[in-house]
Design an enzyme around this catalytic site. Structure first.
Site, PDB file in Angstrom:
ATOM      1  N   CYS A   1     -13.484  -3.228  40.339  1.00 26.24           N
ATOM      2  CA  CYS A   1     -12.887  -3.357  38.905  1.00 26.24           C
ATOM      3  C   CYS A   1     -12.918  -2.041  39.063  1.00 26.24           C
ATOM      4  O   CYS A   1     -12.100  -1.160  39.472  1.00 26.24           O
ATOM      5  CB  CYS A   1     -12.989  -4.328  38.634  1.00 26.24           C
ATOM      6  SG  CYS A   1     -11.238  -4.455  37.400  1.00 26.24           S
TER       7      CYS A   1
ATOM      8  N   HIS B   1     -12.814  -9.143  40.811  1.00 34.04           N
ATOM      9  CA  HIS B   1     -14.591 -10.021  40.687  1.00 34.04           C
ATOM     10  C   HIS B   1     -15.538 -10.236  41.362  1.00 34.04           C
ATOM     11  O   HIS B   1     -15.210 -11.893  40.509  1.00 34.04           O
ATOM     12  CB  HIS B   1     -14.363 -10.081  39.359  1.00 34.04           C
ATOM     13  CG  HIS B   1     -14.473  -8.580  38.106  1.00 34.04           C
ATOM     14  ND1 HIS B   1     -15.425  -7.731  37.720  1.00 34.04           N
ATOM     15  CD2 HIS B   1     -13.325  -8.369  38.036  1.00 34.04           C
ATOM     16  CE1 HIS B   1     -14.707  -7.171  37.106  1.00 34.04           C
ATOM     17  NE2 HIS B   1     -13.643  -6.915  36.320  1.00 34.04           N
TER      18      HIS B   1
ATOM     19  N   GLU C   1     -18.171 -10.873  41.303  1.00 28.06           N
ATOM     20  CA  GLU C   1     -19.690 -11.400  40.995  1.00 28.06           C
ATOM     21  C   GLU C   1     -18.975 -12.836  39.777  1.00 28.06           C
ATOM     22  O   GLU C   1     -20.036 -13.285  39.842  1.00 28.06           O
ATOM     23  CB  GLU C   1     -20.142 -10.738  39.957  1.00 28.06           C
ATOM     24  CG  GLU C   1     -19.252  -9.960  38.492  1.00 28.06           C
ATOM     25  CD  GLU C   1     -18.058  -9.842  38.721  1.00 28.06           C
ATOM     26  OE1 GLU C   1     -18.119  -9.047  39.701  1.00 28.06           O
ATOM     27  OE2 GLU C   1     -17.429  -9.401  37.948  1.00 28.06           O
TER      28      GLU C   1
END
Ligand code: MN
Length: 239
Positions: free
Chosen positions: A111, A217, A219
């Site tokens: 990001c 993202h 994660e």
């Protein structure tokens, strides 16, 4: 083999309500690194960065999400829709990104991270997508109340890329929490994925062990998405 140490940059929450300033990192980053077999270590901005020495103590690096990069870093005047910036964080992360690029150090840039990577290598940013590149695709899914763990738009991936190899597909659904994006792409980077409105969603630096930037993202989606997990596994494996 000992578990690789993965440095992760973090955000500064300014002092407020009587509490001192604090460094913050969503736990999802650490969870994803641990699940991939790495040991996460947080890297706060602040002290004068000696980036090469920091990397010497690490096995891999993640540049995490956060506020906007100061436009002066890429030679532009601030747009009225520019968000918050953090000069110390820019300083640390640009130094880390340059050191990582120079030595081929394993890097996953997420990001804000892909934006830092591009600026560090000589590229520029679109400061506000809604103002500068109006599109039917919303890149800020929080505006639509879509949870962070769920995808909100598709990306088309270059079939020859590391990302396509990890995904086993040339089209992916990803989450999206950005109002900025890459504009001019740095000479050492290649675009490996775009959204259907043309917004850059992934880059790689060819000829290095693992230098991947993603605008989404992974994660947040790693617990439920194999491609997201493989990004962290590939980073740790390259360490
Ligand atoms: Mn997006």
């Amino acid at each position: 083999m000992a578990r690789p140490i993965v440095g992760i940059t973090c955000s500064l929450r300014p002092a407020k309500d009587g509490a001192g300033a604090a460094f913050l990192l969503p736990r999802a980053y650490c969870n994803a690194v641990e699940a991939a077999g790495g040991v996460p270590v947080l890297l706060p901005a602040g002290a004068a960065p000696d980036a090469a020495r920091v990397l010497d103590r690490l096995d891999a690096l993640i540049l995490s999400g956060g506020v906007d990069v100061a436009p002066a870093r890429y030679g532009r005047q601030p747009h009225p829709a520019l968000g918050d910036v953090d000069a110390e964080r820019d300083e640390l992360e640009i130094a880390l990104a340059r050191a990582a690029l120079a030595s081929g150090f394993p890097l996953l840039a997420i990001c804000r991270g892909i934006q830092v990577l591009n600026v560090a290598a000589g590229g520029t940013l679109i400061q506000d997508l809604p103002a500068e590149r109006p599109s039917s695709i919303s890149h800020r899914q929080s505006d639509q109340s879509i949870p962070r763990s769920l995808p909100s738009h598709a990306i088309v991936v270059d079939p020859g890329s590391r990302l396509a190899e990890l995904a086993g597909a040339s089209r992916l659904d990803v989450n999206s929490f950005h109002h900025q994006a890459l504009d001019d792409v740095a000479p050492c980077l290649i675009v490996t994925a775009r959204a259907e409105d043309g917004v850059v969603e992934a880059v790689e630096a060819p000829g290095r062990r693992f230098t991947v930037g993603v605008q989404f993202h992974p994660e947040e989606t790693a617990p439920n998405d194999a491609t997201s997990r493989r990004l962290f596994e590939a980073l740790v494996a390259s360490a």
